[in-house]
Design an enzyme around this catalytic site. Structure first.
Site, PDB file in Angstrom:
ATOM      1  N   TYR A  99      -6.076 -10.728  12.977  1.00  0.00           N
ATOM      2  CA  TYR A  99      -5.327 -11.542  11.881  1.00  0.00           C
ATOM      3  C   TYR A  99      -4.211 -10.400  11.228  1.00  0.00           C
ATOM      4  O   TYR A  99      -3.261 -11.056  10.793  1.00  0.00           O
ATOM      5  CB  TYR A  99      -6.080 -12.172  11.026  1.00  0.00           C
ATOM      6  CG  TYR A  99      -6.665 -13.545  11.273  1.00  0.00           C
ATOM      7  CD1 TYR A  99      -5.944 -14.740  11.040  1.00  0.00           C
ATOM      8  CD2 TYR A  99      -8.018 -13.410  12.023  1.00  0.00           C
ATOM      9  CE1 TYR A  99      -6.413 -15.910  11.554  1.00  0.00           C
ATOM     10  CE2 TYR A  99      -8.563 -14.917  12.375  1.00  0.00           C
ATOM     11  CZ  TYR A  99      -7.777 -16.162  12.152  1.00  0.00           C
ATOM     12  OH  TYR A  99      -8.166 -17.307  12.740  1.00  0.00           O
ATOM     13  N   GLU A 106     -14.454 -18.823  11.286  1.00  0.00           N
ATOM     14  CA  GLU A 106     -15.010 -18.357  12.737  1.00  0.00           C
ATOM     15  C   GLU A 106     -16.153 -17.378  12.444  1.00  0.00           C
ATOM     16  O   GLU A 106     -17.015 -17.732  13.508  1.00  0.00           O
ATOM     17  CB  GLU A 106     -13.693 -17.705  13.096  1.00  0.00           C
ATOM     18  CG  GLU A 106     -12.327 -18.546  13.277  1.00  0.00           C
ATOM     19  CD  GLU A 106     -11.283 -17.910  13.624  1.00  0.00           C
ATOM     20  OE1 GLU A 106     -11.157 -16.734  13.821  1.00  0.00           O
ATOM     21  OE2 GLU A 106     -10.167 -18.685  13.248  1.00  0.00           O
TER      22      GLU A 106
END
Length: 400
Positions: free
Chosen positions: A94, A136
């Site tokens: 990310y 997640e």
């Protein structure tokens, strides 16, 4: 994120609507040039076609439009999170994406990218990334804690290959370590990853599981995608079709938000087009094995009987079980006798068969097919909350 930053984000919505695809295309080019290892994760066919760029543009636009209350996007974020988990996306990735996204905004917008705007988008991205990382992390934990569960990639052996039609093969996958495998809900998928010699790196793909959950194997049924005009052959599907029994392949744990609850007594109406038959096979087999044997109506459409996978299996189930009613539509009827209906699916013409109290409606197939069937069901008065759909590839549809 403060109020002024949220207003700055919302002010960029018109730019995203008019130039979002250019921005995202530049972003992907920038990121993959500087981080070529990510080519092992991103679907390069969807990159070439522009589908991935279009999907991400839509996601960024939706986030900007709902910056005051991103919680309304939670179902979409969960769907994306499931895809990320199936690809073993890590939190540090990310950071890579964020760095290139903010860098792209600066470079593409030029003088419009004020310090305040960049700070606002940096803050917005960090908040979104944290939401996804948290979602997640829960999914990874849940998958790892299941009996037979695991995180990341695991080696499986192709134990059996079955030709289901002229263009679809089923692959039976057993774990190389002979240990337990995780169970799954009917309709979910796994990711497989395999080396593509033409590209020089691995490529992952998601494939719906096409059997009921069991302790021995996973079954995926893959269509060999043939190129049309300027569209090339499907790189991964063609590679899989060339594999042999005994070959090894990497597999991620089952995931996905498109599934039928095997413990529910709710009637099912399944609508599938082409290879969209695969998750429906899992639902049907699960229903056959369950005590409830829920009333099920299945409408399937394909070009002709030669490409109709699981044709005999479905016919046998239909003949032997009162809980199942199936309709088959072929664009071209065979010369031999058939129960199939000529033409494409028109749900409005069979409304008496599919309008069932409290039913759940599941649609799977190409994007246009899903859109047409979804709109037909809404026109017939079906509650949108009872309609679920799964499109293969990046999430492009926004039907609600």
């Amino acid at each position: 994120m403060n109020t002024i930053q949220k207003e700055l984000i919302k002010a960029t919505v018109p730019i995203l609507k008019s130039n979002g695809n250019d921005l995202i295309t530049y972003f992907y080019q920038r990121m993959l040039k500087n981080n070529p290892e990510l080519k092992n994760i991103f679907n390069m066919a969807n990159q070439a076609s522009g589908k991935q760029q279009h999907a991400l543009t839509g996601a960024v636009l939706a986030y900007a439009e709902n910056i005051e209350n991103p919680g309304v996007l939670i179902n979409v974020l969960k769907s994306i999170g499931n895809k990320h988990v199936s690809l073993n996306i890590a939190p540090e990735q990310y950071d890579i994406v964020g760095s290139h996204l903010i860098g792209s905004i600066k470079e593409v917008l030029g003088d419009l990218a004020t310090v305040e705007l960049i700070e606002a988008w940096t803050c917005a991205y960090q908040e979104l990334a944290q939401i996804m990382i948290s979602l997640e992390a829960e999914m990874y934990q849940k998958a790892s804690n299941k009996k037979g569960g695991w995180k990341g990639w695991r080696n499986f052996i192709i134990s059996k290959i079955v030709e289901e039609s002229d263009e679809i093969k089923s692959f039976y996958l057993k774990p190389e370590d002979n240990k337990d495998i995780a169970d799954f809900y009917p309709g979910q998928y796994i990711s497989v990853s395999t080396f593509i010699p033409e590209l020089g790196h691995k490529q992952p793909r998601q494939y719906s599981l096409s059997s009921a959950s069991n302790n021995e194997f996973y079954r995926i049924s893959v269509k060999k995608e043939k190129g049309i005009n300027s569209t090339p052959n499907g790189i991964v599907s063609n590679t899989l079709h060339n594999k042999k029994e005994g070959d090894s392949i990497e597999v991620s744990a089952p995931a996905g938000v498109f599934y039928a609850d095997p413990d529910s007594k709710t009637p099912l109406v399944l609508v599938s087009g082409g290879v969209g038959i695969t998750p429906m096979m899992s639902m049907i087999e699960t229903n056959k094995n369950s005590l409830q044997k829920n009333r099920t109506v299945w409408i399937h459409s394909c070009r002709n009987e030669n490409v109709h996978a699981f044709k005999e299996t479905i016919q046998e189930l239909n003949d032997e079980n009162t809980w199942l009613t199936s309709f088959v539509f072929y664009e071209t009827l065979p010369e031999s006798e058939t129960n199939a209906i000529e033409g494409r699916v028109n749900l409005l013409e069979i409304k008496e068969e599919i309008l069932i109290k409290d039913a759940k409606y599941y649609i799977c197939g190409p994007a246009l097919f899903i859109k047409v069937q979804y709109q037909s069901l809404v026109e017939l008065g079906v509650n949108k909350e009872n309609i679920l759909y799964e499109e293969f590839g990046p999430q492009l549809l926004s039907l609600n």
